[in-house]
Design an enzyme around this catalytic site. Structure first.
Site, PDB file in Angstrom:
ATOM      1  N   ARG A   1      15.230  -4.825 127.555  1.00 35.25           N
ATOM      2  CA  ARG A   1      16.362  -5.160 126.696  1.00 35.25           C
ATOM      3  C   ARG A   1      17.382  -4.038 126.502  1.00 35.25           C
ATOM      4  O   ARG A   1      17.558  -3.503 125.403  1.00 35.25           O
ATOM      5  CB  ARG A   1      15.861  -5.675 125.352  1.00 35.25           C
ATOM      6  CG  ARG A   1      14.901  -6.835 125.517  1.00 35.25           C
ATOM      7  CD  ARG A   1      14.474  -7.393 124.200  1.00 35.25           C
ATOM      8  NE  ARG A   1      15.482  -8.238 123.623  1.00 35.25           N
ATOM      9  CZ  ARG A   1      15.434  -8.701 122.390  1.00 35.25           C
ATOM     10  NH1 ARG A   1      14.451  -8.381 121.599  1.00 35.25           N
ATOM     11  NH2 ARG A   1      16.378  -9.491 121.938  1.00 35.25           N
TER      12      ARG A   1
ATOM     13  N   ILE B   1      14.797 -15.652 131.023  1.00 34.09           N
ATOM     14  CA  ILE B   1      15.656 -14.750 130.230  1.00 34.09           C
ATOM     15  C   ILE B   1      15.030 -13.363 130.077  1.00 34.09           C
ATOM     16  O   ILE B   1      15.691 -12.349 130.257  1.00 34.09           O
ATOM     17  CB  ILE B   1      15.961 -15.349 128.835  1.00 34.09           C
ATOM     18  CG1 ILE B   1      16.484 -16.789 128.942  1.00 34.09           C
ATOM     19  CG2 ILE B   1      16.943 -14.471 128.053  1.00 34.09           C
ATOM     20  CD1 ILE B   1      17.833 -16.962 129.590  1.00 34.09           C
TER      21      ILE B   1
ATOM     22  N   LYS C   1      18.508 -16.869 111.209  1.00 36.85           N
ATOM     23  CA  LYS C   1      18.432 -15.403 111.273  1.00 36.85           C
ATOM     24  C   LYS C   1      19.434 -14.841 112.287  1.00 36.85           C
ATOM     25  O   LYS C   1      20.157 -13.894 111.992  1.00 36.85           O
ATOM     26  CB  LYS C   1      17.009 -14.975 111.667  1.00 36.85           C
ATOM     27  CG  LYS C   1      16.894 -13.520 112.098  1.00 36.85           C
ATOM     28  CD  LYS C   1      15.533 -13.165 112.653  1.00 36.85           C
ATOM     29  CE  LYS C   1      15.251 -13.549 114.064  1.00 36.85           C
ATOM     30  NZ  LYS C   1      15.581 -12.578 115.125  1.00 36.85           N
ATOM     31  N   ASN C   2      19.471 -15.432 113.480  1.00 37.58           N
ATOM     32  CA  ASN C   2      20.304 -14.864 114.537  1.00 37.58           C
ATOM     33  C   ASN C   2      21.793 -15.142 114.368  1.00 37.58           C
ATOM     34  O   ASN C   2      22.615 -14.668 115.142  1.00 37.58           O
ATOM     35  CB  ASN C   2      19.809 -15.330 115.914  1.00 37.58           C
ATOM     36  CG  ASN C   2      18.484 -14.666 116.279  1.00 37.58           C
ATOM     37  OD1 ASN C   2      18.060 -13.737 115.601  1.00 37.58           O
ATOM     38  ND2 ASN C   2      17.847 -15.145 117.329  1.00 37.58           N
TER      39      ASN C   2
ATOM     40  N   ASP D   1      13.526 -18.578 122.868  1.00 35.10           N
ATOM     41  CA  ASP D   1      12.879 -18.367 121.568  1.00 35.10           C
ATOM     42  C   ASP D   1      11.946 -19.514 121.165  1.00 35.10           C
ATOM     43  O   ASP D   1      11.287 -19.426 120.133  1.00 35.10           O
ATOM     44  CB  ASP D   1      13.934 -18.139 120.469  1.00 35.10           C
ATOM     45  CG  ASP D   1      14.627 -16.797 120.623  1.00 35.10           C
ATOM     46  OD1 ASP D   1      14.112 -15.940 121.360  1.00 35.10           O
ATOM     47  OD2 ASP D   1      15.696 -16.612 120.002  1.00 35.10           O
TER      48      ASP D   1
ATOM     49  N   ARG E   1       9.427 -11.203 110.247  1.00 31.22           N
ATOM     50  CA  ARG E   1      10.756 -10.731 110.686  1.00 31.22           C
ATOM     51  C   ARG E   1      11.741 -11.887 110.755  1.00 31.22           C
ATOM     52  O   ARG E   1      12.950 -11.675 110.599  1.00 31.22           O
ATOM     53  CB  ARG E   1      10.660 -10.106 112.085  1.00 31.22           C
ATOM     54  CG  ARG E   1      10.087  -8.724 112.104  1.00 31.22           C
ATOM     55  CD  ARG E   1      10.241  -8.125 113.485  1.00 31.22           C
ATOM     56  NE  ARG E   1      11.562  -8.432 114.012  1.00 31.22           N
ATOM     57  CZ  ARG E   1      11.855  -8.611 115.298  1.00 31.22           C
ATOM     58  NH1 ARG E   1      10.915  -8.491 116.202  1.00 31.22           N
ATOM     59  NH2 ARG E   1      13.071  -8.886 115.680  1.00 31.22           N
TER      60      ARG E   1
ATOM     61  N   CYS F   1      10.999  -3.126 124.000  1.00 28.66           N
ATOM     62  CA  CYS F   1      10.360  -3.869 122.928  1.00 28.66           C
ATOM     63  C   CYS F   1       9.324  -4.758 123.583  1.00 28.66           C
ATOM     64  O   CYS F   1       9.222  -4.797 124.808  1.00 28.66           O
ATOM     65  CB  CYS F   1      11.367  -4.673 122.118  1.00 28.66           C
ATOM     66  SG  CYS F   1      11.981  -6.087 122.994  1.00 28.66           S
TER      67      CYS F   1
HETATM   68  N1  EPU Z   1      20.614  -7.746 128.885  1.00 26.56           N
HETATM   69  C1  EPU Z   1      20.991  -6.704 129.700  1.00 26.56           C
HETATM   70  N2  EPU Z   1      21.936  -5.832 129.230  1.00 26.56           N
HETATM   71  C2  EPU Z   1      22.510  -5.976 128.005  1.00 26.56           C
HETATM   72  C3  EPU Z   1      22.128  -7.036 127.192  1.00 26.56           C
HETATM   73  C4  EPU Z   1      21.166  -7.915 127.663  1.00 26.56           C
HETATM   74  O1  EPU Z   1      20.490  -6.556 130.809  1.00 26.56           O
HETATM   75  O2  EPU Z   1      23.353  -5.137 127.655  1.00 26.56           O
HETATM   76  C5  EPU Z   1      19.590  -8.696 129.366  1.00 26.56           C
HETATM   77  C6  EPU Z   1      18.345  -8.699 128.474  1.00 26.56           C
HETATM   78  O3  EPU Z   1      17.428  -7.687 128.826  1.00 26.56           O
HETATM   79  C7  EPU Z   1      17.808 -10.094 128.697  1.00 26.56           C
HETATM   80  C8  EPU Z   1      19.069 -10.929 128.892  1.00 26.56           C
HETATM   81  O4  EPU Z   1      20.097  -9.998 129.243  1.00 26.56           O
HETATM   82  O5  EPU Z   1      17.019 -10.123 129.844  1.00 26.56           O
HETATM   83  C9  EPU Z   1      19.536 -11.746 127.707  1.00 26.56           C
HETATM   84  O6  EPU Z   1      19.512 -10.948 126.556  1.00 26.56           O
HETATM   85  P1  EPU Z   1      20.497 -11.146 125.325  1.00 26.56           P
HETATM   86  O7  EPU Z   1      21.391  -9.960 125.244  1.00 26.56           O
HETATM   87  O8  EPU Z   1      21.118 -12.497 125.374  1.00 26.56           O
HETATM   88  O9  EPU Z   1      19.478 -11.083 124.118  1.00 26.56           O
HETATM   89  P2  EPU Z   1      19.820 -10.487 122.702  1.00 26.56           P
HETATM   90  O10 EPU Z   1      21.244 -10.755 122.410  1.00 26.56           O
HETATM   91  O11 EPU Z   1      19.309  -9.110 122.595  1.00 26.56           O
HETATM   92  C10 EPU Z   1      19.395 -12.653 121.315  1.00 26.56           C
HETATM   93  C11 EPU Z   1      18.471 -13.066 120.207  1.00 26.56           C
HETATM   94  C12 EPU Z   1      17.060 -13.163 120.757  1.00 26.56           C
HETATM   95  C13 EPU Z   1      17.046 -14.184 121.873  1.00 26.56           C
HETATM   96  C14 EPU Z   1      18.059 -13.801 122.955  1.00 26.56           C
HETATM   97  C15 EPU Z   1      18.190 -14.831 124.052  1.00 26.56           C
HETATM   98  C16 EPU Z   1      19.563 -12.160 118.265  1.00 26.56           C
HETATM   99  C17 EPU Z   1      19.570 -11.156 117.176  1.00 26.56           C
HETATM  100  N3  EPU Z   1      18.562 -12.079 119.136  1.00 26.56           N
HETATM  101  O12 EPU Z   1      18.927 -11.387 121.771  1.00 26.56           O
HETATM  102  O13 EPU Z   1      16.244 -13.610 119.687  1.00 26.56           O
HETATM  103  O14 EPU Z   1      15.764 -14.264 122.448  1.00 26.56           O
HETATM  104  O15 EPU Z   1      19.352 -13.627 122.363  1.00 26.56           O
HETATM  105  O16 EPU Z   1      18.546 -16.063 123.538  1.00 26.56           O
HETATM  106  O17 EPU Z   1      20.432 -13.001 118.327  1.00 26.56           O
HETATM  107  C18 EPU Z   1      14.255 -13.858 118.440  1.00 26.56           C
HETATM  108  O18 EPU Z   1      14.929 -14.326 117.520  1.00 26.56           O
HETATM  109  O19 EPU Z   1      12.993 -13.910 118.475  1.00 26.56           O
HETATM  110  C19 EPU Z   1      14.934 -13.198 119.554  1.00 26.56           C
HETATM  111  C20 EPU Z   1      14.312 -12.351 120.364  1.00 26.56           C
END
Ligand code: EPU
Length: 422
Positions: free
Chosen positions: A121, A328, A22-23, A306, A398, A116
């Site tokens: 996030r 994380i 998915k990701n 995850d 999802r 969320c």
């Molecule tokens: N963060 C910030 N600012 C940003 C972006 C992120 O502070 O602009 C923080 C977040 O709040 C978090 C950390 O950085 O504390 C890491 O977040 P990241 O941006 O890596 O998460 P994401 O890209 O939103 C993806 C996956 C998530 C997975 C995380 C961590 C996708 C679509 N989603 O989310 O997947 O948990 O990376 O590996 O790729 C899931 O599939 O259940 C899921 C939540």
């Protein structure tokens, strides 16, 4: 709202084919907006987040066609470069269209994701990166608007902290920027590498994906292509834990064992037998007692957040105390209280969960709070005495493709009860 009814106590035996990630599929779909030519993606899992992303692409003006696990996108014209609130509120990964839309169309408007279940996030790192590439970003009425009418310019983007979709968003913006972009402190997740592979097939020039420094030399245009999405390591990991927690014997096919090393190390320490068979199969066997093993979530190649909830379910059955630390996300322990309702002994102290086992779990009525928390409850239910009813399984839909069918196929006693047909 559908629910699952699970009767525990059956060791899972047999083989399960892992679906596409998915990701990985989500950024790949967003990347199709970077070219006017058709992009054909195979191995797309049939899960709700994907349907949401396909609708989002459609609303920007792209033509989309879904046939089984294949999606064809043709973004000949972008008519509305926007991700509306209705879509972003159900899936925050909608912000993945920000980078490609500004790069291709010169302008994008994306609703700000709210909080969320698993934490605040924000997307400040995406925004900061786009500004470095020359976009002007403003915020009003709950939307972020980014504009780069004369195109993006290559730059050094240093991420303050590692962000997976942030890295992906910036990578997609950089491929059409003028000159060279260097992404420093980039995410190293396999999904980032898969996206870089797709973009390279489309004509992008990228080096270093999979490491923490990614270099991109911008090109004038990208082309259509075909690409197969990598297998879902989180789905595979969930099934490895399912085999371990039920004392079963499961063969996973169509997976990538090298993406699951952090989990397999922990499983082996816990006394579970995990073997790798060739390049795409893994077998998990567990008969005896499980030992408790501490775990801390980290960015890839560390233990994935995850899989933290599913690992916690496993540790309720392990002998001794295990310390689980979530680094994380700030609020990703909602499954703990539901596991406790089933009899688990867990104490939460800030970002740490202290799990004392083994505890016999008993079936109860529990509620899903987010995607991975739901998977953890399904795993606990598989080993609990009696019947567990899991409400709000739309969370699990999802991101897991037909999880109940896959588990039932290996002997699991799990049934989906559809609303109105009870
Ligand atoms: N963060 C910030 N600012 C940003 C972006 C992120 O502070 O602009 C923080 C977040 O709040 C978090 C950390 O950085 O504390 C890491 O977040 P990241 O941006 O890596 O998460 P994401 O890209 O939103 C993806 C996956 C998530 C997975 C995380 C961590 C996708 C679509 N989603 O989310 O997947 O948990 O990376 O590996 O790729 C899931 O599939 O259940 C899921 C939540």
């Amino acid at each position: 709202m559908d629910r699952f009814v699970v009767t525990g106590g059956v060791p899972l035996k047999g083989s399960i084919a892992v679906s596409g990630a998915k990701n990985s599929a989500l950024p790949a779909l967003a990347a199709s907006l970077l070219t006017e030519e058709p992009v054909v993606l195979h191995g797309i899992p049939r899960v709700r987040d994907i349907a949401t992303m396909v609708s989002l692409l459609g609303s920007t003006g792209a033509r989309t066609q879904v046939e089984g696990g294949t999606v064809r996108i043709e973004a000949a014209r972008i008519t509305q470069p926007e991700a509306p609130y209705e879509l972003v509120k159900t899936m925050r990964a909608s912000s993945l269209v920000l980078g490609p839309l500004v790069a291709r169309h010169g302008r994008a408007r994306v609703s700000m994701p709210g909080g969320c279940a698993i934490g605040a996030r924000p997307i400040n790192l995406h925004v900061h990166g786009l500004e470095q590439l020359g976009a002007e970003v403003t915020q009003s009425h709950g939307y972020i608007e980014a504009a780069a009418p004369d195109g993006m310019r290559g730059a050094v983007v240093h991420f303050d902290r590692i962000t997976v979709t942030g890295t992906e968003d910036l990578l997609m913006a950089a491929v059409l920027a003028k000159g060279e972009t260097v992404l420093v402190n980039a995410a190293r997740e396999p999904e980032v590498t898969d996206l870089a592979d797709l973009l390279t097939r489309m004509g992008a020039r990228i080096e270093g994906a999979g490491s923490s420094t990614i270099r991109v030399v911008g090109v004038d245009r990208l082309y259509g292509t075909e690409h197969r999405i990598i297998p879902d390591r989180i789905e595979a990991g969930t099934f490895l834990i399912a085999g371990a927690i039920t004392g079963g014997d499961l063969l996973l096919t169509e997976c990538r064992p090298e993406h699951l090393t952090a989990l397999t190390v922990k499983l082996r320490q816990a006394g579970v037998e995990v073997t790798v068979e060739g390049s795409s199969r893994m077998r998990v066997r567990s008969g005896g007692r499980l030992r408790s093993v501490d775990m801390t979530t980290e960015e890839h190649p560390g233990f994935p957040t995850d899989l933290q909830a599913q690992y916690m379910a496993l540790m309720t059955q392990a002998d001794g105390i295990s310390l689980i630390t979530e680094t994380i996300f700030e609020n990703r322990f909602m499954h703990a209280s539901e596991l406790m309702r089933m009899g688990a002994n867990i104490r939460i102290e800030g970002r740490q969960a202290i799990v004392a086992g083994p505890r016999e779990l008993s079936g109860a009525q529990v509620m899903s709070s987010d995607l991975r928390a739901s998977a953890s409850l399904v795993l606990a239910a598989m080993v609990a005495k009696g019947e567990t009813i899991i409400d709000r399984v739309y969370h699990i839909d999802r991101g897991y493709e037909r999880i109940e069918e896959k588990l039932a196929g290996v002997g699991g006693n799990i049934l989906r009860v559809r609303e109105g047909r009870e």
